[in-house]
Design a protein around this motif. Structure first.
Motif, PDB file in Angstrom:
ATOM      1  N   ILE A 357       0.841  -1.210   0.000  1.00  0.00           N
ATOM      2  CA  ILE A 357       0.000   0.000   0.000  1.00  0.00           C
ATOM      3  C   ILE A 357       0.871   1.254   0.000  1.00  0.00           C
ATOM      4  CG2 ILE A 357      -1.685   1.316   1.339  1.00  0.00           C
ATOM      5  CD1 ILE A 357      -2.823  -1.352   2.322  1.00  0.00           C
ATOM      6  N   SER A 358       1.875   1.281   0.860  1.00  0.00           N
ATOM      7  CA  SER A 358       2.764   2.446   0.919  1.00  0.00           C
ATOM      8  C   SER A 358       3.499   2.638  -0.395  1.00  0.00           C
ATOM      9  CB  SER A 358       3.765   2.272   2.064  1.00  0.00           C
ATOM     10  OG  SER A 358       3.116   2.123   3.303  1.00  0.00           O
ATOM     11  N   GLY A 359       4.000   1.532  -0.985  1.00  0.00           N
ATOM     12  CA  GLY A 359       4.722   1.642  -2.249  1.00  0.00           C
ATOM     13  C   GLY A 359       3.838   2.122  -3.373  1.00  0.00           C
ATOM     14  N   PHE A 360       2.599   1.633  -3.431  1.00  0.00           N
ATOM     15  CA  PHE A 360       1.686   2.034  -4.497  1.00  0.00           C
ATOM     16  C   PHE A 360       1.399   3.536  -4.442  1.00  0.00           C
ATOM     17  CE2 PHE A 360      -2.686   2.681  -6.026  1.00  0.00           C
ATOM     18  CZ  PHE A 360      -2.547   2.217  -7.330  1.00  0.00           C
ATOM     19  N   ILE A 361       1.053   4.014  -3.242  1.00  0.00           N
ATOM     20  CA  ILE A 361       0.764   5.453  -3.109  1.00  0.00           C
ATOM     21  C   ILE A 361       2.026   6.272  -3.338  1.00  0.00           C
ATOM     22  CG2 ILE A 361      -0.078   7.237  -1.542  1.00  0.00           C
ATOM     23  CD1 ILE A 361      -1.737   5.104  -0.153  1.00  0.00           C
ATOM     24  N   VAL A 363       4.790   5.563  -5.093  1.00  0.00           N
ATOM     25  CA  VAL A 363       5.265   5.568  -6.483  1.00  0.00           C
ATOM     26  C   VAL A 363       4.422   6.500  -7.338  1.00  0.00           C
ATOM     27  CG1 VAL A 363       5.390   4.137  -8.554  1.00  0.00           C
ATOM     28  CG2 VAL A 363       6.370   3.309  -6.433  1.00  0.00           C
ATOM     29  N   ILE A 364       3.110   6.440  -7.187  1.00  0.00           N
ATOM     30  CA  ILE A 364       2.240   7.304  -8.004  1.00  0.00           C
ATOM     31  C   ILE A 364       2.494   8.780  -7.695  1.00  0.00           C
ATOM     32  CG2 ILE A 364      -0.147   7.978  -8.393  1.00  0.00           C
ATOM     33  CD1 ILE A 364      -0.950   5.088  -8.117  1.00  0.00           C
ATOM     34  N   LEU A 365       2.428   9.151  -6.415  1.00  0.00           N
ATOM     35  CA  LEU A 365       2.596  10.569  -6.074  1.00  0.00           C
ATOM     36  C   LEU A 365       4.032  11.027  -6.311  1.00  0.00           C
ATOM     37  CD1 LEU A 365       0.432  10.841  -2.842  1.00  0.00           C
ATOM     38  CD2 LEU A 365      -0.168  11.428  -5.185  1.00  0.00           C
ATOM     39  N   GLY A 366       5.020  10.184  -6.006  1.00  0.00           N
ATOM     40  CA  GLY A 366       6.406  10.558  -6.256  1.00  0.00           C
ATOM     41  C   GLY A 366       6.711  10.680  -7.725  1.00  0.00           C
ATOM     42  N   GLY A 367       6.154   9.772  -8.559  1.00  0.00           N
ATOM     43  CA  GLY A 367       6.368   9.872 -10.001  1.00  0.00           C
ATOM     44  C   GLY A 367       5.750  11.118 -10.587  1.00  0.00           C
ATOM     45  N   ILE A 368       4.543  11.435 -10.196  1.00  0.00           N
ATOM     46  CA  ILE A 368       3.890  12.654 -10.696  1.00  0.00           C
ATOM     47  C   ILE A 368       4.645  13.893 -10.247  1.00  0.00           C
ATOM     48  CG2 ILE A 368       1.788  14.034 -10.534  1.00  0.00           C
ATOM     49  CD1 ILE A 368       0.229  11.411 -10.341  1.00  0.00           C
ATOM     50  N   SER A 369       5.047  13.910  -8.996  1.00  0.00           N
ATOM     51  CA  SER A 369       5.770  15.070  -8.476  1.00  0.00           C
ATOM     52  C   SER A 369       7.108  15.269  -9.179  1.00  0.00           C
ATOM     53  CB  SER A 369       5.982  14.888  -6.968  1.00  0.00           C
ATOM     54  OG  SER A 369       6.757  15.921  -6.430  1.00  0.00           O
ATOM     55  N   TYR A 388       4.544  13.865   7.430  1.00  0.00           N
ATOM     56  CA  TYR A 388       5.691  13.677   8.322  1.00  0.00           C
ATOM     57  C   TYR A 388       5.419  14.266   9.707  1.00  0.00           C
ATOM     58  CZ  TYR A 388       9.184  11.707   5.151  1.00  0.00           C
ATOM     59  OH  TYR A 388       9.899  10.867   4.332  1.00  0.00           O
ATOM     60  N   CYS A 389       4.572  15.288   9.764  1.00  0.00           N
ATOM     61  CA  CYS A 389       4.294  15.958  11.032  1.00  0.00           C
ATOM     62  C   CYS A 389       3.208  15.253  11.848  1.00  0.00           C
ATOM     63  CB  CYS A 389       3.868  17.412  10.785  1.00  0.00           C
ATOM     64  SG  CYS A 389       5.176  18.437  10.069  1.00  0.00           S
ATOM     65  N   GLY A 425       2.630   5.377   5.822  1.00  0.00           N
ATOM     66  CA  GLY A 425       4.020   5.059   5.512  1.00  0.00           C
ATOM     67  C   GLY A 425       4.492   5.426   4.128  1.00  0.00           C
ATOM     68  N   TRP A 426       3.646   6.053   3.292  1.00  0.00           N
ATOM     69  CA  TRP A 426       4.041   6.330   1.915  1.00  0.00           C
ATOM     70  C   TRP A 426       4.947   7.550   1.723  1.00  0.00           C
ATOM     71  CZ3 TRP A 426       2.808  10.991  -0.265  1.00  0.00           C
ATOM     72  CH2 TRP A 426       1.809  11.745   0.345  1.00  0.00           C
ATOM     73  N   PRO A 427       4.993   8.552   2.604  1.00  0.00           N
ATOM     74  CA  PRO A 427       5.779   9.757   2.300  1.00  0.00           C
ATOM     75  C   PRO A 427       7.252   9.494   2.007  1.00  0.00           C
ATOM     76  CG  PRO A 427       4.293  10.194   4.129  1.00  0.00           C
ATOM     77  CD  PRO A 427       4.225   8.737   3.858  1.00  0.00           C
ATOM     78  N   SER A 428       7.916   8.587   2.741  1.00  0.00           N
ATOM     79  CA  SER A 428       9.340   8.344   2.501  1.00  0.00           C
ATOM     80  C   SER A 428       9.576   7.739   1.125  1.00  0.00           C
ATOM     81  CB  SER A 428       9.891   7.415   3.586  1.00  0.00           C
ATOM     82  OG  SER A 428       9.195   6.181   3.586  1.00  0.00           O
TER      83      SER A 428
END
Length: 555
Positions: A357-361, A363-369, A388-389, A425-428
């Motif tokens: 779940i963390s990797g899916f979210i 990868v999508i948001l990190g790739g777009i960003s 993170y906060c 856990g997806w932000p990192s």
């Protein structure tokens, strides 16, 4: 001159346009030299074509060996001894958790029972060495008046005044007094107690009957009259003709549980054991079963506690390791080895699903960003900063308490736990993917994809993301260990996986006091060892993959 030299050697000049034939070669020529010339002639046949490249067999040492990028990574990985050890540890834990659960003859929530002799509180016994009071019919004699009687006895007086009424205290016999107000009998004070026969309630005994029986017993009389009936007193037994109407005793026996009937014969056996200071006695109940009763005196309350020992069908809790249960049983009577297997299955599945779940979210948001940059990148990175906060542990504790209050089903609780951990856990991962794509999008192959008119989604997910997969595999592998530790911590605190499902965390949660921790080591040490091996294996494999994908990072 050359022709002359050739004649001397017995050979003729080699014509490049005419291949050398075997019949043109003299018999005296060197065999190796001939073979070379024949091969050269065959190679040059066909009108002077260019010398062809030599072909080697697969087992020829001169063949150039080349490996694919994946094979190179695997080769580097398996050269790392710690990585191989970690991989073996993980394979062993997966086999233990998944295959072991299938071949185990027990279920994870199967409870084992045994017949065990248990001592249960049966009755309480008090020797009545203080005066008790009973008011006559139609009279009241409360605790304040009773206190005045005790005061008068201590002062040696036979009269006392209470509420402007003068009472007379008359001693009728040993440990038996009557209290009069003028000529009216108000109450009596006694230590011996009149009991009803078996099957009859003590509340059915009238005041006149008890008064007549106690007065006759205190004075050593053999009969008395009460309510127009004459009763015979034989030692402690009271008879109405040949029928037992009651008996006198100084012991008060009270059953602990409602509905328990105490027979007179049991009371007599109990009194005899108390009088002779026997710690226990045997008694055959009305159902024909013999029980052992243990007597214990409490000086603080000056009473006896009687426990009944009987075979009870109970859960086989905290059983020692045996052939049937190699790791014993837990506090609920469940097989610990089976619980460990199913607990490993739950912990590993939770770890993998949370990372997916963390990797899916991420990868999508990190790739777009990383691909679009500008305001899109700025917006997504600010969302990452917000996540993170967020204090994840207090939030999970609050959610766990809320699910406890709502009594959420244990299976649904596992799903909610995975969703919450994965969503936090997806932000990192998103930040790592974004950093890699920022450097990859400026390279030549991306310019080529743009020139070919490939869509943006295919550029991101078919050309950029695959180049990030090595780093993504490493970070996900390293995250698996920390996720399993988080799940175990929450389950240990009672906020994760709930009974009857097992996880390594809630297995360790059974060690809730120092006595269990020090005396039942097989309850928590195996779960801790499994947790240690799994997390250590994931860390070893993660380090090995990192070094295999990028050898320059190896220290």
């Amino acid at each position: 001159m050359r022709d002359d030299m050739d004649k001397l050697r017995g050979t003729t000049p080699l014509d490049m346009n005419n291949p050398l034939r075997p019949q043109d070669v003299p018999a005296s020529a060197n065999k190796r030299h001939v073979d070379r010339l024949l091969e050269q002639g065959k190679t040059n046949a066909g009108g002077g074509k260019k010398h062809e490249e030599e072909q080697f067999s697969l087992n020829d040492d001169r063949r150039v060996k080349s490996l694919s990028p994946g094979a190179l990574v695997a080769k580097r990985f398996f050269r790392n001894r710690l990585a191989v050890v970690g991989l073996v540890m993980l394979i062993a834990m997966f086999l233990f958790s998944f295959v072991g659960g299938w071949i185990s003859p027990y279920g994870q929530d199967e409870i084992f029972y045994i017949y065990e002799g248990q001592q249960k509180q049966y009755v309480g016994v008090v020797r009545n060495d203080t005066f008790r009071y009973a008011a006559a019919d139609g009279q009241e004699f409360g605790s304040a008046a009773q206190a005045q009687v005790v005061l008068a006895m201590n002062q040696g007086k036979d009269t006392f005044t209470y509420r402007d009424v003068e009472y007379t205290l008359a001693e009728e016999g040993s440990d038996f007094y009557t209290i009069y107000a003028g000529n009216t009998l108000v109450a009596m004070a006694y230590k011996d107690i009149v009991n009803a026969p078996d099957g009859v309630s003590d509340s059915s005994l009238t005041f006149n009957f008890q008064y007549g029986a106690l007065k006759a017993y205190a004075n050593g009389e053999s009969e008395f009259s009460a309510d127009g009936v004459t009763y015979r007193l034989d030692d402690q037994d009271i008879y109405n003709g040949s029928e037992l109407a009651g008996y006198i005793s100084r012991f008060v026996v009270r059953p602990v549980e409602n509905g328990v009937v105490i027979t007179r014969h049991f009371k007599e056996e109990l009194e005899l054991a108390i009088e002779t200071d026997d710690p226990e006695f045997l008694y055959t109940d009305t159902d024909g079963v013999e029980y052992t009763y243990t007597i214990q005196y409490d000086p603080a309350t000056q009473s006896w506690s009687v426990k009944q020992e009987k075979l009870t069908y109970v859960a086989d809790d905290y059983a020692l390791p045996s052939a049937e249960h190699p790791l014993g049983t837990d506090k609920n009577g469940m097989d610990m080895l089976t619980r460990l297997m199913y607990g490993g299955r739950v912990s590993l599945v939770i770890g993998f699903i949370v990372v997916i779940i963390s990797g899916f979210i991420g990868v999508i948001l990190g790739g777009i960003s990383g691909y679009f940059g500008k305001w899109v990148d700025n917006f997504i990175m600010r969302v990452v900063d917000v996540f993170y906060c967020i204090p994840s542990m207090p939030l999970i504790i609050i959610l766990g308490a809320a699910m406890d209050a709502m009594q959420v089903d244990p299976m649904m609780r596992i799903f909610y736990l995975m969703l919450v951990l994965g969503f936090l856990g997806w932000p990192s991962i998103a930040r790592m993917v974004r950093g890699q794509i920022l450097s990859l999008r400026e390279q030549e192959f991306m310019t080529a994809t743009e020139a070919c008119g490939i869509s943006v989604s295919r550029r991101i997910f078919r050309h950029l993301i695959p180049n990030v997969i090595p780093q993504l595999i490493v970070i996900c592998t390293m995250s698996l260990g920390s996720t399993i530790i988080t799940e175990a911590t929450l389950s240990f605190l009672g906020l994760g996986v709930k009974f009857p499902f097992a996880s390594w965390g809630n297995i360790i949660n059974d060690v809730n006091n120092a006595y269990v921790m020090t005396n039942y080591l097989w309850i928590w040490i195996p779960a801790g060892v499994c947790l240690l091996i799994t997390v250590l294996g994931f860390n070893f494999v993660g380090d090995g993959l990192r070094d295999a994908f990028d050898p320059r990072m190896k220290r």
